[in-house]
Design a protein around this motif. Sequence first.
Motif, mmCIF file in Angstrom:
data_model
loop_
_atom_site.group_PDB
_atom_site.id
_atom_site.type_symbol
_atom_site.label_atom_id
_atom_site.label_comp_id
_atom_site.label_asym_id
_atom_site.label_seq_id
_atom_site.Cartn_x
_atom_site.Cartn_y
_atom_site.Cartn_z
ATOM 1 N N LYS A 288 0.828 -1.162 -0.063
ATOM 2 C CA LYS A 288 -0.082 -0.026 -0.066
ATOM 3 C C LYS A 288 0.930 1.096 0.033
ATOM 4 C CE LYS A 288 -2.451 0.496 3.702
ATOM 5 N NZ LYS A 288 -1.891 1.280 4.547
ATOM 6 N N ASP A 289 1.821 1.439 0.949
ATOM 7 C CA ASP A 289 2.581 2.492 1.045
ATOM 8 C C ASP A 289 3.563 2.627 -0.629
ATOM 9 O OD1 ASP A 289 1.787 3.136 3.691
ATOM 10 O OD2 ASP A 289 3.691 1.941 4.518
ATOM 11 N N ASP A 290 3.856 1.756 -1.090
ATOM 12 C CA ASP A 290 4.509 1.700 -2.311
ATOM 13 C C ASP A 290 3.509 2.165 -3.267
ATOM 14 O OD1 ASP A 290 6.866 0.691 -1.247
ATOM 15 O OD2 ASP A 290 6.874 -1.357 -1.940
ATOM 16 N N PHE A 291 2.432 1.855 -3.275
ATOM 17 C CA PHE A 291 1.377 2.039 -4.104
ATOM 18 C C PHE A 291 1.258 3.828 -4.197
ATOM 19 C CE2 PHE A 291 -2.991 3.247 -4.947
ATOM 20 C CZ PHE A 291 -3.073 2.839 -6.461
ATOM 21 N N ILE A 292 1.153 4.171 -2.818
ATOM 22 C CA ILE A 292 0.984 5.763 -2.549
ATOM 23 C C ILE A 292 1.731 6.414 -3.229
ATOM 24 C CG2 ILE A 292 0.619 7.548 -0.881
ATOM 25 C CD1 ILE A 292 -0.830 5.246 0.735
ATOM 26 N N GLN A 293 3.350 6.041 -2.867
ATOM 27 C CA GLN A 293 4.547 6.697 -3.441
ATOM 28 C C GLN A 293 4.385 6.837 -5.031
ATOM 29 O OE1 GLN A 293 6.134 8.724 -1.613
ATOM 30 N NE2 GLN A 293 4.721 8.110 0.155
ATOM 31 N N GLU A 294 4.098 5.784 -5.543
ATOM 32 C CA GLU A 294 4.170 5.601 -7.012
ATOM 33 C C GLU A 294 3.131 6.427 -7.817
ATOM 34 O OE1 GLU A 294 2.243 2.218 -10.038
ATOM 35 O OE2 GLU A 294 3.428 1.470 -8.801
ATOM 36 N N VAL A 295 2.044 6.502 -7.309
ATOM 37 C CA VAL A 295 0.902 7.499 -7.737
ATOM 38 C C VAL A 295 1.302 8.591 -7.445
ATOM 39 C CG1 VAL A 295 -1.581 8.028 -7.520
ATOM 40 C CG2 VAL A 295 -1.109 5.915 -7.258
ATOM 41 N N LYS A 296 1.814 9.086 -6.392
ATOM 42 C CA LYS A 296 2.268 10.579 -6.129
ATOM 43 C C LYS A 296 3.607 10.979 -7.013
ATOM 44 C CE LYS A 296 2.379 11.917 -1.552
ATOM 45 N NZ LYS A 296 2.376 11.985 -0.307
ATOM 46 N N ARG A 297 4.196 10.079 -7.189
ATOM 47 C CA ARG A 297 5.530 10.365 -8.146
ATOM 48 C C ARG A 297 4.836 10.448 -9.513
ATOM 49 N NH1 ARG A 297 7.762 6.009 -7.723
ATOM 50 N NH2 ARG A 297 7.149 4.950 -9.399
ATOM 51 N N LYS A 298 3.866 9.901 -10.080
ATOM 52 C CA LYS A 298 3.562 9.977 -11.364
ATOM 53 C C LYS A 298 2.636 11.600 -11.427
ATOM 54 C CE LYS A 298 2.803 5.321 -13.083
ATOM 55 N NZ LYS A 298 1.968 4.250 -13.511
ATOM 56 N N ILE A 299 2.033 11.772 -10.422
ATOM 57 C CA ILE A 299 1.425 13.150 -10.342
ATOM 58 C C ILE A 299 2.209 14.130 -10.372
ATOM 59 C CG2 ILE A 299 -0.206 14.472 -9.052
ATOM 60 C CD1 ILE A 299 -1.551 11.843 -7.822
ATOM 61 N N LYS A 300 3.298 14.102 -9.785
ATOM 62 C CA LYS A 300 4.306 14.972 -9.773
ATOM 63 C C LYS A 300 5.044 15.415 -11.163
ATOM 64 C CE LYS A 300 8.521 16.670 -7.132
ATOM 65 N NZ LYS A 300 9.630 16.369 -6.221
ATOM 66 N N ASN A 301 4.770 14.419 -11.969
ATOM 67 C CA ASN A 301 5.487 14.380 -13.193
ATOM 68 C C ASN A 301 4.422 14.593 -14.233
ATOM 69 O OD1 ASN A 301 8.149 13.922 -12.417
ATOM 70 N ND2 ASN A 301 7.969 11.857 -12.371
ATOM 71 N N PHE A 302 3.386 15.166 -13.834
ATOM 72 C CA PHE A 302 2.106 15.303 -14.710
ATOM 73 C C PHE A 302 1.784 14.230 -15.657
ATOM 74 C CE2 PHE A 302 4.331 19.486 -13.866
ATOM 75 C CZ PHE A 302 3.325 20.330 -13.197
ATOM 76 N N GLN A 303 1.945 13.110 -14.934
ATOM 77 C CA GLN A 303 1.356 11.817 -15.676
ATOM 78 C C GLN A 303 -0.114 11.657 -15.801
ATOM 79 O OE1 GLN A 303 5.215 9.718 -14.353
ATOM 80 N NE2 GLN A 303 4.526 8.618 -15.947
#
Length: 591
Positions: A576-591
């Motif tokens: 779950k924590d890895d998933f949250i970080q993955e999604v936040k990283r993509k959002i930060k990169n405007f994906q």
Amino acid sequence: MQKEELERLRHSLSHIMALAVKEIWPQAKLGIGPAIDNGFYYDFDLSDVDSRKDGFIPEDLKKIEKKMKEIVKKDMKFKKINLSIDEAIEKEKERGEIYKVELLNEIKNEGEKEVSYYQLGSLQDLCRGPHLESSGEVDLKSFKLDKLAGAYWQGDEKNKMLARIYGFAFNNKKDLDYHLEMLEEAKLRDHRKIAKEMDFFSVSDKVGPGLILWHPKLSKIREVLETWWRKIHRENEYDYIYTPHLGKSVLWQESGHLDYFKDSMYPPLIDKESKDEYYVKPMSCPFHVEIYKSKKRSYRDLPLRWNELGTCYRYEKSGEIHGLARPRGFTQDDAHIICTRDQFKDEYRKVVEMTMEVLAVFGFTDLKYYLALRGSDEKEKYVGDSDVWDEAEKVIKEILDEKKIDYEIEEGGAKFYGPSLDIKIMDAIGREWQCPTIQLDMNLPSKFGMTYIGPSGKEEVPIMVHRTIFGSLERFCTILIEHYAGDFPLWLAPTQIKILSLSESQIEYCHKIKKEFLLNDLRAEVDDSNETINNKIRKASQEKVAYTLVIGDKEIDSGTLSVREKGVKELKKIDKDDFIQEVKRKIKNFQ
């Protein structure tokens, strides 16, 4: 085929259509028939045609198109004829062509002594030209009649409504077919259709036409846009300001709006005590000017960069309202840069660079630039110092050239108060949309007496630049809905994560992790309906959700997530924590 040649083809087809209509219905009176983007049209008055007094019917399009093809096959010559203005008026009176008579009288009043006609078969039509040599030059498969419409004569609603026929025309069948395919794709992407399917917005008769009710999902997209817009402006050293929704009539009189724009403004409100008139604002510029004038300014204070998401109201005619794209109430992403003459080039360049940066985030990198300048022989039409105009036009060209930006010059296209740079974006299916405008204003600073104390201690008039990037949030959301066809990238998506419970026993846990996602600024929803998991997955797919999580007892016990990513068939297991970080990283990169 060059642009001029294609325009000549389209103009010639409007005459071919006019001849076809006159051959089928000789009593039809002619209006005008120009070439337009993608084709042509012609306006007709059918009041003397007994069988068509109420206008053309859809079945007529095939009949007219068939007759047009017959004219093309006959290879008729376009013959230019010059007539004196008086002779032309007499001829049109004899024919009963009242609209041509009106046009000719207008031309006569302008001082013209002679006019040109083009003859095609039995049709003699007032026209400057140019045209094809003959109708036979038209590729039979390169044109198609499109639709019927009504149009007031000369665009004035006080005049008679005429029957208009639109047609498409291109270089060849391949280009025509491609255009028709794109039209079908555009229908599928129509923001009103997608908005209804995805529950984005509505309009209520009780609220009023053209006044948009933003539903939760589109409101989330708007919130993301507004938050990011504010952030990028702070990073570029803009200061956010707020201004009222209405102002006294004296403000709008001084700005010139009541003289030139009153028909597009809502009627005034009357102050109960003072009886002063107030108008809801059609734009925010005069308010920003008043903030500037609230105290004395020095050259050391400049440049000032102020931005606002200001809600404005314009009385669009009912026939011109078009969903979210053209409402009566809208929020402009306004900014004004107030600077000295020496600072103008640097400030203007920064605005161009920021505009390109913002649009690129949405994938809009194919941009077209149009620079509207004064007409060289009509400089008296424009306000402001002619030297400032000359310098501004020169500087804007220099900036575009230095950045190796291709642009078209529209001589005579400038508004009376300053040159402007209009930027059009190309969407996913190749349509142009007007969004950003960077406009120099030499009217308001002088009208409102804006000054600053220069280095010499004397008062000087500042340079003011208006600027929008989105245009308005309503229009920009229209473009995004149609550009993405409702399938928004993760960072913009109204719902980023959909959590599906396998059964009732997992519902509490689903809401628990939803809360955790929300605390991490992720937009999540729970589907705890009493439906099968396959139906829930299908619904999430139709809603174009980026991540669908299926929660059963195994996921609760292990603390891992079963994730279905949009466009990927296989489920993946992830912490779950890895998933949250993955999604936040993509959002930060405007994906």
